[in-house]
Each structure stands twice: as C-alpha cells, then as structure tokens.
Design an enzyme around this catalytic site. Structure first.
Site, PDB file in Angstrom:
ATOM      1  N   PHE A 151       1.089  -1.251   0.258  1.00 44.11           N
ATOM      2  CA  PHE A 151       0.163   0.187   0.360  1.00 44.11           C
ATOM      3  C   PHE A 151       1.016   1.204   0.022  1.00 44.11           C
ATOM      4  CE2 PHE A 151      -2.894   3.110   1.350  1.00 44.11           C
ATOM      5  CZ  PHE A 151      -4.080   2.996   0.477  1.00 44.11           C
ATOM      6  N   TYR A 152       2.099   1.367   0.837  1.00 49.58           N
ATOM      7  CA  TYR A 152       2.756   1.963   0.636  1.00 49.58           C
ATOM      8  C   TYR A 152       3.132   2.742  -0.763  1.00 49.58           C
ATOM      9  CZ  TYR A 152       7.365   4.392   0.591  1.00 49.58           C
ATOM     10  OH  TYR A 152       8.403   5.305  -0.221  1.00 49.58           O
ATOM     11  N   ALA A 153       3.378   1.561  -1.510  1.00 53.54           N
ATOM     12  CA  ALA A 153       3.919   1.998  -2.932  1.00 53.54           C
ATOM     13  C   ALA A 153       2.664   2.453  -3.616  1.00 53.54           C
ATOM     14  CB  ALA A 153       4.561   0.421  -3.878  1.00 53.54           C
TER      15      ALA A 153
END
Length: 343
Positions: A151-153
C-alpha cells in the site's frame, strides 16, 4: 535561491537541507515530527540545521492545509522539494490510513501550495517500490508500473499520477524522483543498516528475509541529495516551449505536461548477504543470522537505470558501498553512547 523542503527533520530531508544551506541557499523546512520512530533523532537533526542563520522551520502535519499554505506563502520559495511522507513497506500493512493521509492528502496540499505560489519547480519524492512486480531490470523510468506490491508503493504511484494531472492542468513543472534503498549517517532506525548495526553490536540476532536471496541498489544519502539539488535546475519544459529544446535520450518527459520521473540510484545491485558481510567487516564483529521467509509486500530485487539522471545533470552516484557503511558506523558510534544503544 529559497527552497521549501518538507520533511527536514527526516533522514533525506535533513541531508538535502544541509547541502543547500552549505551552498548558501535559504531553506524553510516543514516537518510533522511524528513518532513513527524516535523523535529525539528528528529533533537532533533539526537542531543542527537551526545553527544556520538562513534556516527556518515550521512544525506541523502536511494534512494541516492552512498551516502549510501559510508557511509556503511566507517563505515565497523558488522551488519546493516534497520529501515528507509516511515511509515503510511493512508498516503500511497494518497502518494503511496513515499512508493515505500523509502520502495522498499531504501531497495534494503540497501541489496546491506550488500552484498558488507559482513556484519555478516542484520536486516530489517517489520510490523504487512503484516498480512492484516488474522483473525487467535495471528499472527504467519509461517502464509501465501498474503492479505495486504494498500500500505504501500504491500511495506513491498515486501521487505520481496526481502530479501528472496537476502539471497538465495547471502548468506546474513537476519532477518525481524514485529512490533506491538509501543509507548513510543519520539514517532511520527502521532501515536495514541501522537495525543490523544496532543488533550486531548488542549481540542480538538479525532477521535476513527471503533467506538472503535479496538484491538492492544501495544509494548513499549524500549522493542522493546532491542529485536532487542538481535536479532543481533541470526544470521540465512546458509543452509549448519544446520546439526550441533538444530532446533528451530516454527521457520520461510527458508529451502533454511539464512532468517527468527520474531514478536516483547507484546503477548497481548488491546481494543482501554481501551487504551484511560489509557491515560485519566495518564493525569488526559477526552477526547472529536468522534466515526467514520474505515479508509480505516486499520484492526480491531492485536495480536502477540512472542514465537519465546523468543526462539531465551530468552526475552519477558513486560512493563505494563499504565506504558508505563505514561512514554510517562511525556516525553511529559517535552519536550513541553504550547507554543509548537501545534507542
């Protein structure tokens, strides 16, 4: 030149601000001082920057739009470098909303500030993690990136797309830069070099993911910020101005907006086990190795093609890995007394 930098109490933002201040520029920093890791380390970085008379700072969250807009308006910067973000692949698994707030809402607020102040150039940090499941390496900026693994990416890729739309609609020149495993003095405690050094000195085991079958393009932090500083002047041209400019080979410049993305990496992949060997050599002490499976959301390898960076700026990161690790180890010993080793 006045530069507004978000995340100046962070690892990369601190080093960039210091470089620009050493070059004689004026820097206004903006940082939320979140407790994702030890705030004392963040305050120590800011304390060093405050020794420069041309440095000022605002402590507030990116989501606090009114405070951010007021700070940018007061600073009247020529350029904004947006580095502040919620980082970490693994942390995003359990705390996704934090990434939504900081990386999406916060980035939108920065883009709006750049539009309002009509800055000459907005530069925004992205990550090599946006390449996701791509296996065609070295990674090139023109590759399709639709398979993010965390989800960061995903939030970083979303900010790239938002920036493209903003550049197209409002004509704000925007450069995204994708980082590749940055390391060096004043690093974050959640990063591998910091964690491994701390554990080895304490005689504690280190977790080695994917049983050591991992490869990374390690980039020394001072090389990284020097590249960013040079990119400040590499402003993506407006579409209407391109008839008078020479095309750059392999450029990621958008055909419809003053927008591009640039890899900043060492253009070399290093095996994780070789990285650990180098840390052991610099510390003069072996690690207790605990081999474990791959973490969810992680990728086995990253490797940058940084030729576009070199064509745009004439610069290529070049610090030797062993030399960079030794500089971190020297800083760690100087910064942390034995009594503080648990920080």
């Amino acid at each position: 030149m006045t530069v507004f930098i978000t995340g100046t109490a962070g690892f990369i933002g601190f080093h960039l601000a210091k470089l620009l201040l050493d070059q004689g520029h004026v820097v206004h920093g903006y940082d939320g001082m979140t407790d994702y890791y030890d705030v004392r380390l963040k305050r120590a970085r800011h304390d060093l920057l405050r020794q420069y008379p041309q440095f000022t700072a605002t402590e507030a969250m990116l989501e606090d739009d009114a405070t951010l807009q007021a700070a940018v308006a007061a600073a009247r910067p020529s350029a904004i470098v947006h580095l502040a973000a919620q980082a970490g692949v693994r942390y995003s698994i359990d705390h996704p909303r934090t990434y939504l707030d900081a990386n999406i809402i916060g980035s939108f607020n920065v883009m709006e500030a750049a539009r309002r102040q009509q800055v000459r150039h907005l530069l925004m940090a992205s990550t090599s993690s946006v390449y996701g499941a791509n296996t065609d390496m070295p990674y090139r900026e023109t590759q399709k990136c639709d398979t993010q693994m965390s989800f960061y990416a995903a939030t970083k890729k979303a900010s790239e797309s938002m920036a493209h739309a903003w550049a197209h609609i409002h004509g704000v020149p925007i450069t995204l830069f994708r980082f590749f495993t940055v390391y060096g003095p004043w690093g974050r405690p959640d990063m591998a070099l910091f964690k491994f050094t701390k554990a080895i000195l304490a005689g504690q085991p280190i977790d080695i993911y994917n049983h050591g079958d991992m490869w990374r393009d390690f980039t020394y932090v001072e090389d990284l910020v020097r590249a960013i500083a040079l990119l400040v002047d590499a402003v993506p041209p407006q579409v209407a101005e391109r008839a008078n400019t020479q095309a750059v080979e392999g450029d990621s410049l958008s055909p419809v907006a003053p927008w591009r993305v640039v890899n900043i990496g060492n253009s070399d992949k290093v095996r994780l086990l070789d990285f650990i060997d180098a840390i052991e050599q610099c510390l003069g002490k072996p690690a207790i190795r605990n081999y474990v499976d791959m973490q969810p959301g992680d990728v086995p390898a990253t490797w940058a093609d940084a030729s576009l960076l070199q064509r745009l700026t004439g610069y290529q990161p070049q610090t030797n890995l062993r030399e960079g690790i030794q500089r971190f180890v020297d800083w760690y010993h100087a910064h942390y007394s034995p009594a503080q080793a648990t920080v």
